[in-house]
Design an enzyme around this catalytic site. Structure first.
Site, PDB file in Angstrom:
ATOM      1  CD  GLU A   1      31.065  40.863  23.586  1.00  0.00           C
ATOM      2  OE1 GLU A   1      31.092  41.959  23.006  1.00  0.00           O
ATOM      3  OE2 GLU A   1      30.169  40.521  24.382  1.00  0.00           O
TER       4      GLU A   1
ATOM      5  NE  ARG B   1      46.028  37.706  26.662  1.00  0.00           N
ATOM      6  CZ  ARG B   1      46.714  37.762  25.535  1.00  0.00           C
ATOM      7  NH1 ARG B   1      46.248  38.447  24.517  1.00  0.00           N
ATOM      8  NH2 ARG B   1      47.871  37.134  25.402  1.00  0.00           N
TER       9      ARG B   1
ATOM     10  N   GLY C   1      33.358  41.900  27.382  1.00  0.00           N
ATOM     11  CA  GLY C   1      34.300  42.719  26.624  1.00  0.00           C
ATOM     12  C   GLY C   1      35.521  43.102  27.438  1.00  0.00           C
TER      13      GLY C   1
ATOM     14  CB  SER D   1      42.369  39.735  30.744  1.00  0.00           C
ATOM     15  OG  SER D   1      43.586  39.114  30.412  1.00  0.00           O
TER      16      SER D   1
ATOM     17  CG  ASP E   1      30.028  41.898  40.066  1.00  0.00           C
ATOM     18  OD1 ASP E   1      29.401  40.957  39.540  1.00  0.00           O
ATOM     19  OD2 ASP E   1      29.592  42.565  41.022  1.00  0.00           O
TER      20      ASP E   1
ATOM     21  N   GLY F   1      46.095  35.909  45.139  1.00  0.00           N
ATOM     22  CA  GLY F   1      46.335  36.528  46.438  1.00  0.00           C
ATOM     23  C   GLY F   1      45.288  37.532  46.868  1.00  0.00           C
TER      24      GLY F   1
ATOM     25  CE  LYS G   1      47.022  34.922  51.447  1.00  0.00           C
ATOM     26  NZ  LYS G   1      48.457  34.521  51.375  1.00  0.00           N
TER      27      LYS G   1
END
Length: 401
Positions: free
Chosen positions: A269, A271, A286, A289, A327, A335, A364
């Site tokens: 859901e 990208r 949803g 990305s 999450d 970074g 990092k």
């Protein structure tokens, strides 16, 4: 007759002129309304690497050398004419009856039989004499030199015949023209502008679905498994790979770019940007990305492991190992500084041999890239970014996949 065919193929492959193909196929092309340049190439069948080399011998020995459109040491494109069709049918004589009786057999022969119908109805060329059907061979995986070879590579990726990120796609954007797509038909933008008044006044202006250099996945690919579900055809680009079944892509923010995709059952859901590979059993929430390589300065392709969970509206800019959780609403970037206490760091080290425990507890994002079993979180009270050993098992709903 079958033995004669086998001898013909064997003799050709041992000849000094033989050159092994990486991929080959017969394609139908759509030409520009004004420029007559190739706007789109469609392959009914893609023969890749060692597939159907008998048909390769047939096609190479049926060529009319004067019908050459382009040729180099890396690839070649030839127009298909009447002589090509008749020669190919002669070579295929031992298998013709079977192919005619069973349309699911001998798929390269099925293409020749369709070309014969096109010949009989005078559809092999345009009125200007341009070839509408072409034989294309890709010899080396180098920078694409033709639109025909660019489409061949994208098709190889979408079919899973070539692994994601395994092909040279440099130069594809420069080759492909930005066009208006109406259904499966491309229109040159310049031609539409010049003819806009005429088309609209005569109620023949095409319904434009989108404008892009690439067609959509479903315009070129029939999903290879019945349990691949795409609920919005606009959300998957040609050149994406959707794994070995069980993939579900919901509408909304979901998207899969070319040279990207999944390895197996997944829920998407979010990208999946260019060059991103998703492991089996992963759930992309949803609006989540994953950073690609086409823009934004990132040059390292990202892989997400098996059975991961990317929360709603999260952003991931590093690779994740298996069993990781990000999450919702947080950004896990190269970074980004995460605090991992000593106890949790020791737990992570137990399942990641290349993980080095730091005395200051700060890591990092790039130091955690590719590690298994990490849960990334932001403390709601302090805003501090933390990470710890994940203790949740991610399982997709089997009824949905």
């Amino acid at each position: 007759m079958v033995d004669k065919f086998k001898n013909f193929v064997d003799t050709y492959q041992k000849s000094s002129s033989y050159k092994a193909p990486l991929g080959f196929g017969i394609a139908r092309v759509d030409l520009g309304q004004k420029s007559k340049k190739v706007l789109c190439t469609t392959y009914p069948i893609l023969n890749w690497k060692d597939e159907n080399l008998g048909s390769y011998a047939v096609f190479m020995n049926s060529l009319n050398l004067s019908a050459k459109i382009s040729s180099s040491e890396n690839e070649c494109v030839y127009g298909i004419d009447e002589n090509f069709i008749h020669k190919a049918l002669e070579f295929y004589a031992p298998f013709l009856n079977e192919a005619i009786q069973n349309k699911t057999s001998h798929k390269n022969i099925q293409i020749i039989l369709e070309l014969k119908k096109a010949l009989e109805t005078n559809r092999l060329k345009t009125r200007d004499g341009d070839f509408l059907f072409r034989f294309v061979v890709l010899y080396k995986d180098t920078k694409c030199e033709s639109i025909e070879s660019a489409y061949m590579k994208l098709l190889a990726l979408s079919l899973g015949k070539a692994k994601l990120r395994s092909l040279v796609l440099e130069g594809i954007f420069g080759l492909l023209q930005n066009v208006a797509w109406s259904g499966n038909k491309p229109y040159e933008l310049e031609w539409l502008r010049e003819n806009e008044i005429y088309l609209k006044m005569n109620e023949i202006y095409p319904h434009i679905d989108f404008v892009d250099k690439f067609p959509r996945y479903l315009m070129q690919i029939i999903p290879q498994y019945d349990n691949i579900r795409l609920l919005d055809s606009a959300k998957t680009r040609f050149g994406a790979y959707l794994g070995i079944g069980g993939y579900t892509q919901m509408p909304g923010a979901s998207y899969v770019n070319f040279n990207a995709g999944v390895e197996g059952t997944c829920m998407n859901e979010g990208r999946i940007s260019s060059s991103v590979i998703i492991g089996e059993g992963t759930d992309i929430g949803g609006g989540a990305s994953i950073l690609g390589v086409l823009s934004g300065g990132n040059s390292t392709p990202i892989s997400i492991g098996k059975n991961c969970l990317l929360g709603v509206n999260s952003s991931t800019g590093i690779s994740l190992g298996d069993g990781c959780i990000v999450d919702g609403g947080i950004a896990v970037l190269s970074g980004t500084i995460f605090e991992i206490n000593k106890i949790e760091a020791e737990k992570i080290a137990q399942i990641n041999q290349d993980f080095s425990i730091k005395t200051n507890n700060f890591y990092k994002g790039k130091e955690l890239s590719g590690k298994n079993g990490i849960h990334f979180r932001q403390e709601s009270t302090t805003g501090k970014m933390i990470a710890f050993r994940s203790n949740r098992k991610i399982e997709l709903n089997t009824d949905l996949h």
